[in-house]
Design an enzyme around this catalytic site. Structure first.
Site, PDB file in Angstrom:
ATOM      1  N   ARG A 119       0.677  -1.007   0.066  1.00 13.87           N
ATOM      2  CA  ARG A 119       0.004  -0.036   0.041  1.00 13.87           C
ATOM      3  C   ARG A 119       0.833   1.385  -0.156  1.00 13.87           C
ATOM      4  O   ARG A 119       0.496   2.268  -0.710  1.00 13.87           O
ATOM      5  CB  ARG A 119      -0.976   0.143   1.157  1.00 13.87           C
TER       6      ARG A 119
ATOM      7  N   LYS B  45      22.952  -8.928   1.375  1.00 12.28           N
ATOM      8  CA  LYS B  45      23.133  -9.544  -0.054  1.00 12.28           C
ATOM      9  C   LYS B  45      23.251  -8.590  -1.204  1.00 12.28           C
ATOM     10  O   LYS B  45      22.397  -7.565  -1.099  1.00 12.28           O
ATOM     11  CB  LYS B  45      22.210 -10.680  -0.091  1.00 12.28           C
TER      12      LYS B  45
END
Lengths: 307, 427
Positions: free
Chosen positions: A57, A85
């Protein structure tokens, strides 16, 4: 007043700064009510929404807001539990700089990430939530919604219920409500309340039933289920029993009071379904206001001119 | 080699309680004379008239990343940084890769430090093999190779029984166990001090109690075993109070703190600058005041740097993902002068004792004093000299200090190690 380049948090805003966002957002609400709800204010500007944490949203809200201002919008989302990562935020910043976008809306799991990015790029940065630090546009749209209902923040009593420790929404709202002069209280078990919170000038309660009748605004926070696994409360059932917004509790609230929730709700946990859909609930108004408020934020930080 | 003569220095030698103008003659690598006026026509003269001359400083606690991370620091680059900070003896902690837990690695460190030849590097060995917190290392063999103490620094010895045995076993050699007091289960992966500031910033806090719980446990164990306990980098008011009380009860304990615990409070974290991320974290103003009080009343014996180099790529990330630690060799003296001498009005003798004779006694090394016959390790300080910290002037291979661009006061001017001028500040 010209705003700072970035919107990182509410903590450093004063009442005038906040009112400027809210006043403009009220204007944009009118734009959104038009048959063709679009203005050319940011034509030719490119806004990148960069979401490193799952959110539907907020990203959609920003995206619609930018489009209503005629900006070009690029959406990127990559949900990474470990930000270690892949590309670092520093590399991301350098790439953004090379591609010459005008503004970045950043959602990130690390507190301080928006400030980090803002210090390293020329484009303006809007913090769309940085870990457990701040979520300024959520607080501003909450303040906008409260102002629509009560007109003013003086003598207004606001209660925030739930996981204050891990809530950027709570932090931003506490700063904003206090800047505008409201009385702010929190209610939660001590395991979900950060140390020395009273130093921020809020009242602290553990027992919801003893205090709920005193407040004009009651805001429930989403409870993250992993907090139960890390031992901060014993069970969802007990959480609901002690802190859930049930019909019985809501009946004790002031006649003109409202119920807020930043969404998405865990229906039946922090808020019962019939309460979320009741006439006290302003949850969908919050969502609607969100688009107008984010238009105001993007407009101001993109240096838009009012025509 | 020719003699060296320091003229007109204000000599601070805490071991002999000397604080007076003296000339110092260095001959055959040793201090030959310290007198009000020494003449030696053949000597090379160093004009030390505006300088404070102290014994070569001793740092009980640093990380040289050698072996393991030559991109962050080596014994060579670390020695260069140490001597520029006035240190002629430094103790390197064993959280290297591999850990300092065998006589082979201790030998390597001595060999490498001797090759570089700028300062003494004394290895602190791990308490447990591979710092796993389980089996004790070979204390006897490691001491024979030259280890000066034992520590699993980076972590506390979590297991109470292992810590008990480490303390008991250390009694054979009368050697200190250096503890990094932190209870991991309480500290979690806390990023900063838990308190009002962490509450404002939403950064996960590491509470003072995580340190104090281990301090309290270790003091009980030290009392129980009668062994020598050294508490590393204490940072909280509670830790100071616990140590103060234990010393009154004659527990065999010493402790250190670091410049960043008396110079900063946790409000600096407002910047989200990962260079302020250290372990233990920078604490509240109340804690900072208590640390200063502990330094003043002697509860805290030593000032160590906890010099902890990290490469830029690892530090210039989101605060949560940055490793703990800041470099400290080259700025320690300035922070000591600015805070403890200038602001807190501590005497030079008291302050310098914590960086010379106190650590020397703890390590049982023949250093940390200036008297006729001792090896000439001498540091000269310009106490009022202003300078700006600049990345390209830092001699450490890593530049992770929040002081970049900051003006400091007080700087090391010259350093003599084993009678030879090894460092001289370029004007």
């Amino acid at each position: 007043m010209s705003p700072k380049k970035d919107l990182i948090g509410i903590e450093n805003l004063n009442a005038d700064n906040i009112s400027q966002y809210l006043d403009l957002a009220d204007n944009f609400l009118e734009v959104l009510a038009r048959p063709i709800p679009i203005v050319p204010s940011l034509r030719g500007k490119t806004i990148l929404t960069l979401f490193f944490e799952a959110s539907t949203r907020t990203q959609i809200s920003f995206s619609i807001a930018a489009k209503r201002l005629s900006a070009d919008v690029v959406n990127f989302s990559q949900s990474t539990s470990s930000v270690k990562k892949g590309e670092t935020l520093l590399d991301t910043a350098r790439n953004i700089e090379a591609m010459k976008v005008d503004g970045v809306v950043l959602r990130h799991s690390a507190p301080g990430a928006a400030q980090f990015l803002g210090q390293r790029i020329d484009a303006f940065v809007i913090n769309a939530g940085d870990g457990t630090h701040e979520h300024p546009t959520q607080a501003l749209l909450d303040l906008m919604t409260i102002r629509q209902h009560f007109g003013s923040f003086k003598k207004l009593n606001v209660l925030i219920i739930g996981d204050i420790s891990h809530s950027r929404v709570a932090r931003s709202n506490i700063f904003g409500l206090q800047a505008l002069g409201a009385r702010v209280a929190i209610c939660a078990p001590p395991t979900l309340i950060p140390l020395e919170i009273k130093g921020l000038g809020v009242e602290v309660y553990y027992n919801l039933d003893e205090v709920i009748q005193d407040f004009d605004v009651v805001m429930a926070l989403r409870i993250q289920l992993e907090r139960q696994q890390s031992g901060l409360f014993p069970s969802v059932r007990e959480y609901r029993t002690l802190y859930g917004l049930t019909k019985e509790r809501v009946q004790k609230m002031k006649r003109k009071s409202i119920i807020m929730h930043p969404g998405p709700t865990n229906r039946g946990i922090e808020i019962d379904p019939d309460v979320a859909d009741s006439e006290k609930s302003v949850i969908l108004e919050q969502v609607k206001n969100g688009v107008a408020l984010r238009m105001a934020v993007l407009f101001i930080h993109a240096g838009g001119k009012i025509e | 080699m020719s003699n060296t003569l320091l003229k007109g220095a204000r000599v601070i030698d805490p071991a002999s309680k000397l604080d007076a103008k003296r000339d110092i003659l260095i001959k055959d690598r040793k201090v030959a004379r310290i007198e009000k006026s020494v003449a030696d026509k053949k000597a090379r003269v160093i004009n030390a008239r505006d300088l404070i001359v102290v014994p070569g400083l001793i740092d009980l606690h640093c990380h040289l990343r050698d072996p393991g991370r030559p991109d962050e620091e080596t014994i060579e680059t670390g020695s260069h940084a140490a001597v520029a900070g006035g240190f002629t003896s430094i103790c390197c902690m064993p959280n290297t890769e591999p850990a300092i837990d065998s006589d082979g690695i201790v030998n390597y460190i001595y060999k490498e430090a001797a090759r570089v030849g700028l300062c003494n590097v004394f290895p602190i060995s791990a308490i447990t093999k591979n710092r796993d917190g389980k089996e004790l290392t070979e204390f006897g063999e490691l001491l024979k190779a030259g280890a000066k103490g034992f520590s699993d620094d980076g972590d506390a010895v979590a297991d109470n029984n292992v810590m008990r045995h480490a303390l008991e076993y250390s009694r054979v050699f009368d050697v200190p166990i250096f503890e990094h007091p932190i209870d991991k289960s309480l500290a979690q992966d806390g990023l900063m001090n838990e308190g009002l500031v962490s509450t404002r910033l939403g950064l996960k806090g590491s509470p003072a109690i995580a340190e104090e719980l281990i301090v309290a446990r270790d003091l009980l164990l030290a009392k129980f075993t009668g062994a020598r306990l050294h508490l590393c980098h204490i940072s909280t008011k509670g830790s100071v109070e616990l140590v103060r009380k234990a010393k009154k009860e004659s527990v065999n304990v010493t402790c250190e703190t670091c410049p960043h615990y008396f110079y900063y409070n946790d409000e600096v974290l407002d910047s989200f600058d990962a260079n302020y991320k250290v372990n233990p974290p920078i604490r509240s103003e109340t804690d900072r005041q208590a640390i200063i009080e502990g330094l003043k009343d002697g509860t805290i014996d030593c000032i160590a740097t906890d010099h902890a180099p990290h490469c830029q790529a690892e530090k210039e990330v989101e605060f949560a993902n940055a490793p703990y630690g800041m470099i400290g060799f080259e700025t320690a003296v300035s922070l000591v002068i600015m805070e403890l001498v200038n602001r807190q009005k501590m005497s030079w003798l008291d302050v310098i004792a914590k960086m010379t004779v106190n650590p020397a006694r703890l390590l049982k090394i023949n250093a940390g004093n200036i008297s006729p016959g001792t090896v000439a390790n001498i540091t000269m300080i310009a106490p009022d000299r202003k300078w700006k910290v600049a990345a390209d002037k830092i001699r450490s291979r890593s530049k992770n200090t929040p002081l970049l661009g900051t003006e400091l006061k007080g700087r090391v001017r010259n350093v003599i190690f084993k009678g030879v001028l090894k460092y001289s500040l370029k004007d």
